[in-house]
Design an enzyme around this catalytic site. Sequence first.
Site, PDB file in Angstrom:
ATOM      1  N   GLU A  59       0.871  -1.180   0.000  1.00  0.00           N
ATOM      2  CA  GLU A  59       0.000   0.000   0.000  1.00  0.00           C
ATOM      3  C   GLU A  59       0.914   1.238   0.000  1.00  0.00           C
ATOM      4  OE1 GLU A  59      -1.482   0.969   3.930  1.00  0.00           O
ATOM      5  OE2 GLU A  59      -3.463   1.467   3.152  1.00  0.00           O
ATOM      6  N   ASN A 122      -7.261   5.872  -1.523  1.00  0.00           N
ATOM      7  CA  ASN A 122      -6.130   4.986  -1.259  1.00  0.00           C
ATOM      8  C   ASN A 122      -6.323   3.804  -2.217  1.00  0.00           C
ATOM      9  OD1 ASN A 122      -4.156   3.350  -0.198  1.00  0.00           O
ATOM     10  ND2 ASN A 122      -4.728   3.720   1.947  1.00  0.00           N
ATOM     11  N   LYS A 139      -9.488   1.478  -1.604  1.00  0.00           N
ATOM     12  CA  LYS A 139      -9.598   0.909  -0.241  1.00  0.00           C
ATOM     13  C   LYS A 139     -10.951   1.245   0.395  1.00  0.00           C
ATOM     14  CE  LYS A 139      -6.951   0.980   4.127  1.00  0.00           C
ATOM     15  NZ  LYS A 139      -5.682   1.472   4.716  1.00  0.00           N
ATOM     16  N   GLU A 157      -5.796   8.551   8.300  1.00  0.00           N
ATOM     17  CA  GLU A 157      -6.231   8.161   6.953  1.00  0.00           C
ATOM     18  C   GLU A 157      -7.590   8.744   6.591  1.00  0.00           C
ATOM     19  OE1 GLU A 157      -4.836   3.694   6.725  1.00  0.00           O
ATOM     20  OE2 GLU A 157      -5.888   4.285   4.886  1.00  0.00           O
ATOM     21  N   CYS A 183      -4.453  -3.077   3.184  1.00  0.00           N
ATOM     22  CA  CYS A 183      -4.126  -2.961   4.604  1.00  0.00           C
ATOM     23  C   CYS A 183      -5.280  -3.295   5.557  1.00  0.00           C
ATOM     24  CB  CYS A 183      -3.544  -1.591   4.907  1.00  0.00           C
ATOM     25  SG  CYS A 183      -2.667  -1.644   6.484  1.00  0.00           S
ATOM     26  N   ASN A 208       0.594  -1.082   5.283  1.00  0.00           N
ATOM     27  CA  ASN A 208       1.501  -0.271   6.114  1.00  0.00           C
ATOM     28  C   ASN A 208       0.949  -0.372   7.529  1.00  0.00           C
ATOM     29  OD1 ASN A 208       3.299   1.965   4.477  1.00  0.00           O
ATOM     30  ND2 ASN A 208       1.446   1.421   3.353  1.00  0.00           N
TER      31      ASN A 208
HETATM   32  N1  CDT Z   1      -2.719   1.374   6.585  1.00  0.00           N
HETATM   33  C1  CDT Z   1      -3.558   0.779   7.445  1.00  0.00           C
HETATM   34  O1  CDT Z   1      -4.725   0.553   7.125  1.00  0.00           O
HETATM   35  N2  CDT Z   1      -3.098   0.506   8.656  1.00  0.00           N
HETATM   36  C2  CDT Z   1      -3.897  -0.027   9.708  1.00  0.00           C
HETATM   37  C3  CDT Z   1      -3.400   0.506  10.997  1.00  0.00           C
HETATM   38  C4  CDT Z   1      -4.495   0.965  11.802  1.00  0.00           C
HETATM   39  S1  CDT Z   1      -3.877   1.632  13.308  1.00  0.00           S
HETATM   40  C5  CDT Z   1      -5.001   2.841  13.612  1.00  0.00           C
HETATM   41  C6  CDT Z   1      -3.881  -1.558   9.778  1.00  0.00           C
HETATM   42  O2  CDT Z   1      -4.960  -2.130   9.945  1.00  0.00           O
HETATM   43  O3  CDT Z   1      -2.828  -2.157   9.729  1.00  0.00           O
END
Ligand code: CDT
Length: 320
Positions: A59, A122, A139, A157, A183, A208
């Site tokens: 991502e 995204n 996303k 985000e 993600c 990420n």
């Molecule tokens: N990029 C992404 O969606 N990261 C989320 C972290 C959330 S922490 C508030 C994940 O689910 O890994």
Amino acid sequence: MTSQQVHQRKNSMTRYLTLAVCQTGPVQRTASRVETVGRLVHLLERAAAAGAELAVFPEMALTTFFPRWDLDDDSEIEAFYEQAMPGPTTRPLFDAARRLSIGFALGYSEISFEEGRKRRFNTMDLVGPDGGLVGRYRKMHIPGGETPRNGTTTHLERRYFEPGNLGFPVFPFGSVRVGLALCNDRRWPETYRMLCLNGAQVVLLGYNTPAALKEAPSLDHLRMFHNHLPMQAGAYQNTIWIAAAAKAGVEDGQAMLGGSCIIAPTGEIAALAISVDDEVVVHRADLDLITTCQRVNFDFAQYRRPAEYRLIAEQAGPVF
Ligand code: CDT
């Protein structure tokens, strides 16, 4: 035999798809797009040299994970987005795909002009071995908030992206049906079930993920478990292959999880990254395993009870 018959015969015999996960180490804010795309091209070359036919990148593979910051200045924010894909700096990746005859999926921040306004998504694009766009996913599950909250890891985000508006599409990649996810999508069972019901055999996913969260330090030791658990369950319960690529390592001061992997429809991790740096993980995915797993327990048409699952589509959370 006509060329169409040859093509059909070849397709009917296709039982394997060699998948590559192109994990990257951190992409620091100071890195130029040209430098980062050069890294991705190098990873794609390694994947192709290992015999891969389809690769997945993380991502937001072209930039640092900027939602970790509270940014207000629009020009500063929009520097992280792509207005065209491919654009002048990303074109070399598409050229490499054509030269190497390998497909790829790339996560990036997208600006588009739709419904008379500028919109930010995204996004992940699926690109064919001819370097052409096969399909686009935006996303669906956007985590975090719009403003920082005390006692939590900053994750904005929802300030920087709208939720996706393209559903959970599945695209043909040769004779294989491929879905995409990004993600936080991987934590929701609905993602895999929607892709499964849309016919996916392979799901490519980029992520990420912070290696620790301020809101729950007591769960820090479970971050990798909670990375793999939903993907293994998703693969098993939906009889799909999953290839998932992290952007890992310490990025602009924040440690990000690695653990990129390829997961079989049995739920087993078939291949796993061992670093938090640029790394290519390859596995020759046996597509017949999908039908074997369906035979064992998941004859969806026979056993699922969609009429009894109405609440799933009608209600977001539990009602007490
Ligand atoms: N990029 C992404 O969606 N990261 C989320 C972290 C959330 S922490 C508030 C994940 O689910 O890994």
